[in-house]
Design a protein around this motif. Structure first.
Motif, PDB file in Angstrom:
ATOM      1  N   MET A 281       0.799  -1.229   0.000  1.00  0.00           N
ATOM      2  CA  MET A 281       0.000   0.000   0.000  1.00  0.00           C
ATOM      3  C   MET A 281       0.832   1.280   0.000  1.00  0.00           C
ATOM      4  O   MET A 281       0.559   2.205  -0.768  1.00  0.00           O
ATOM      5  N   ASP A 282       1.847   1.370   0.857  1.00  0.00           N
ATOM      6  CA  ASP A 282       2.630   2.604   0.916  1.00  0.00           C
ATOM      7  C   ASP A 282       3.354   2.864  -0.400  1.00  0.00           C
ATOM      8  O   ASP A 282       3.449   4.014  -0.857  1.00  0.00           O
ATOM      9  N   THR A 306       4.527   9.339   6.229  1.00  0.00           N
ATOM     10  CA  THR A 306       5.013   9.382   7.607  1.00  0.00           C
ATOM     11  C   THR A 306       3.881   9.331   8.625  1.00  0.00           C
ATOM     12  O   THR A 306       4.089   8.911   9.770  1.00  0.00           O
ATOM     13  N   THR A 307       2.690   9.722   8.237  1.00  0.00           N
ATOM     14  CA  THR A 307       1.546   9.700   9.155  1.00  0.00           C
ATOM     15  C   THR A 307       1.394   8.327   9.801  1.00  0.00           C
ATOM     16  O   THR A 307       1.231   8.211  11.019  1.00  0.00           O
ATOM     17  N   GLU A 308       1.455   7.292   8.987  1.00  0.00           N
ATOM     18  CA  GLU A 308       1.310   5.924   9.505  1.00  0.00           C
ATOM     19  C   GLU A 308       2.416   5.579  10.481  1.00  0.00           C
ATOM     20  O   GLU A 308       2.162   5.084  11.583  1.00  0.00           O
ATOM     21  N   GLY A 309       3.668   5.850  10.081  1.00  0.00           N
ATOM     22  CA  GLY A 309       4.794   5.512  10.941  1.00  0.00           C
ATOM     23  C   GLY A 309       4.811   6.299  12.238  1.00  0.00           C
ATOM     24  O   GLY A 309       5.186   5.769  13.292  1.00  0.00           O
ATOM     25  N   PHE A 408      -9.249   4.868   0.956  1.00  0.00           N
ATOM     26  CA  PHE A 408      -8.318   4.908  -0.167  1.00  0.00           C
ATOM     27  C   PHE A 408      -9.009   4.564  -1.486  1.00  0.00           C
ATOM     28  O   PHE A 408      -8.626   5.063  -2.556  1.00  0.00           O
ATOM     29  N   LEU A 409     -10.025   3.739  -1.410  1.00  0.00           N
ATOM     30  CA  LEU A 409     -10.751   3.323  -2.613  1.00  0.00           C
ATOM     31  C   LEU A 409     -11.438   4.488  -3.311  1.00  0.00           C
ATOM     32  O   LEU A 409     -11.765   4.412  -4.492  1.00  0.00           O
ATOM     33  N   GLU A 424      -3.671   6.914   5.738  1.00  0.00           N
ATOM     34  CA  GLU A 424      -2.465   6.541   6.485  1.00  0.00           C
ATOM     35  C   GLU A 424      -2.717   6.538   7.995  1.00  0.00           C
ATOM     36  O   GLU A 424      -2.172   5.698   8.719  1.00  0.00           O
ATOM     37  N   ALA A 425      -3.521   7.469   8.483  1.00  0.00           N
ATOM     38  CA  ALA A 425      -3.828   7.527   9.922  1.00  0.00           C
ATOM     39  C   ALA A 425      -4.596   6.277  10.357  1.00  0.00           C
ATOM     40  O   ALA A 425      -4.305   5.674  11.400  1.00  0.00           O
TER      41      ALA A 425
END
Length: 524
Positions: A281-282, A306-309, A408-409, A424-425
């Motif tokens: 995904m990323d 970076t939001t996810e990380g 995302f879809l 991402e969040a």
């Protein structure tokens, strides 16, 4: 951390630093893949057929060598296998950075995969063996923080280094990091004795490596006729492998444990499907921003990813405390305050802007809000469901990831930065809630003698899931992208949405496995 002694903390930190490397490598490569292809003279990342293989060759070598490496470590020395893996991973990363053509990059990526197999196959077992089961969730949470710190640091470091120097510099910095983990592990990890004194299963190892290689390679090249043949050969060999292993007195893979331990097999199955769904995904998000939205600056793409990380890095420790039933009492109040601050800040952000200042503020407020909402969710569960079993959080985490997939879809050709930040969040919160309880549930489902095997299995299904994830992307690329520049945007969106829909279906199955694998009962 207060319940762990100094040696236990240092072991967890050493493993965390080592575990930082693979996700950093994966996330950074995903972010700058377009830049690498352009620098090497390709028109775009997609169309050559090589894009998925930059990732697949790494995951393939990791997958096929993990189980044999783990079993050899059982018979020899887990500590030295871990040290060798860390060192090889660092040196191979330097090799990637020095490479000047795609052939050398693919070879070096394969060696990276070998180092990852040696390191990751023993990493979690070293932590599990050093810590009492009552505090194991906390220790594994520290180790897993390294994984998520890698995901957090990779986009920013990769974007900044690519802008300031070149893509090669992204890989140069990894050897010093590997050496830090190597030195700490050398000092603090105690000598360990072989846990398996039986004869090593060389025939089973050969069948496993060849069969898995054919199966994964064939899958990644579908629908090519030769690929179908390779995949069929691989599947047949893997069937023969399991038949052989079931009759073997000292098997490479304990088939009996897989067949009779529901908690072990179902949670590993959920872990496999989780990686199948999420791993690509990323990279797809970064490529989507670069090739459809025209965001050529890798640092700007990095900020969104970076939001996810960022959420994972700060929230994983909370998830580990939740698993150990040690969640602070004030977590609901903290969550409410952070949610209000994050949402209010996001509202005041105003119209979206593709610049570093706006994106930095946006991901900070989004991450604060996500941390707050996640804390509220876990705090409520902790009070409503006393001593909540792992399946409550693992299923909840997977469900939140599915919500992110649906967000995302809705992506299209028109730029919508908030949509990707929200995606991402949601991924960050869901992953943090899922990963640590799932890993800990697997480790707690086996005896101490089986720790290394369980750690190796966790890593194997993780790498296999990664390989299959990009295999799906490769199949969809072959099916939908014709190379016609006039049709590229529409074809790319079709491929992207097909990947997301397939991932949602996979995650639904993962939820079912995770739920029914959490009853702490063995199959009869």
């Amino acid at each position: 951390m207060t319940h762990l002694n100094t040696r236990q903390v240092m072991i967890a930190i050493s493993v965390a630093i080592a575990c930082f490397l693979p996700p950093f490598i994966g996330s950074a490569t995903g972010l700058i893949a377009s830049d690498i292809f352009v620098a090497l003279g390709f028109a775009s990342a997609f169309g050559s057929g090589l894009f998925p293989w930059v990732f697949t060759v790494y995951t393939l070598t990791s997958t096929v060598f993990l189980i044999p490496a783990v079993r050899l470590a059982d018979k020899l020395n887990r500590k030295w296998f871990f040290l060798a893996g860390v060192l090889i991973l660092g040196l191979a990363s330097l090799w990637v950075g020095l490479s000047q053509d795609m052939t050398m990059i693919l070879i070096a990526r394969g060696v990276q995969g070998l180092g990852n197999a040696l390191m990751f196959g023993t990493a979690i077992s070293l932590v599990a063996a050093a810590v009492d089961p009552k505090r194991r969730g906390t220790a594994i949470g520290i180790a897993m923080t390294g994984v998520f710190l890698g995901q957090l640091a990779a986009p920013l470091a990769a974007g900044a280094l690519t802008n300031a120097l070149s893509w090669n510099a992204v890989y140069f910095i990894l050897l010093p990091i590997a050496l830090i983990s190597f030195v700490i592990a050398l000092i603090f990890i105690p000598k360990d004795k072989p846990t398996d004194t039986g004869k090593f299963d060389w025939l089973g190892s050969i069948i496993f490596v060849v069969g898995m290689s054919f199966a994964v390679y064939g899958f990644s090249k579908l629908p090519d006729t030769m690929a179908i043949g390779a995949m069929i050969i691989g599947i047949i060999l893997m069937i023969l492998f399991f038949v052989y292993e079931k009759k073997n007195s000292n098997p490479l893979v304990p088939v009996g444990l897989i067949l009779h331990n529901r908690e072990f097999s179902f949670n590993n199955g959920a872990n496999l499907l989780y990686y199948v769904a999420i791993y690509s995904m990323d990279s797809l998000i970064s490529t989507y921003m670069a090739e459809l939205w025209g965001i050529d600056d890798p640092f700007l793409r990095a900020l969104i990813i970076t939001t996810e990380g960022l959420i994972l890095f700060f929230f994983t420790y909370i998830a580990g405390k939740f698993y150990d039933h040690m969640l602070p009492k004030f977590i609901l109040i903290l969550g409410a305050v952070l949610t209000i601050i994050g949402v209010a800040g996001a509202i005041l952000m105003g119209a979206q802007q593709a610049d570093a200042g706006w994106l930095t503020a946006a991901i900070i407020f989004a991450s604060v809000a996500a941390f707050g909402i996640g804390s509220i969710i876990l705090g409520i569960i902790d009070r409503i469901v006393k001593n909540a079993p792992p399946r409550v959080s693992t299923c909840l985490g997977l469900f939140i990831i599915i919500i992110g997939m649906f967000v995302f879809l809705t992506s299209g050709e028109a730029m919508n930065l908030w949509l990707l930040i929200l995606t991402e969040a949601l991924f960050g919160v869901g992953i943090a809630i899922f990963v640590t309880p799932n890993s800990t549930a697997v480790m707690n489902s086996v005896t101490e003698k089986e720790y290394n095997m369980a750690s190796g299995t966790l890593s194997t299904v993780r790498m296999l899931g990664m390989a299959l994830s990009f295999g799906i992307v490769a199949i969809l690329e072959t099916s939908f992208i014709t190379g016609n520049e006039a049709l590229y945007a529409g074809e790319f969106l079709t491929m992207l949405h097909g990947t997301i829909i397939a991932s949602i279906g996979v995650l639904v199955i993962a939820i079912i496995l995770s739920w029914f694998g959490g009853k702490h009962k063995h199959l009869e």
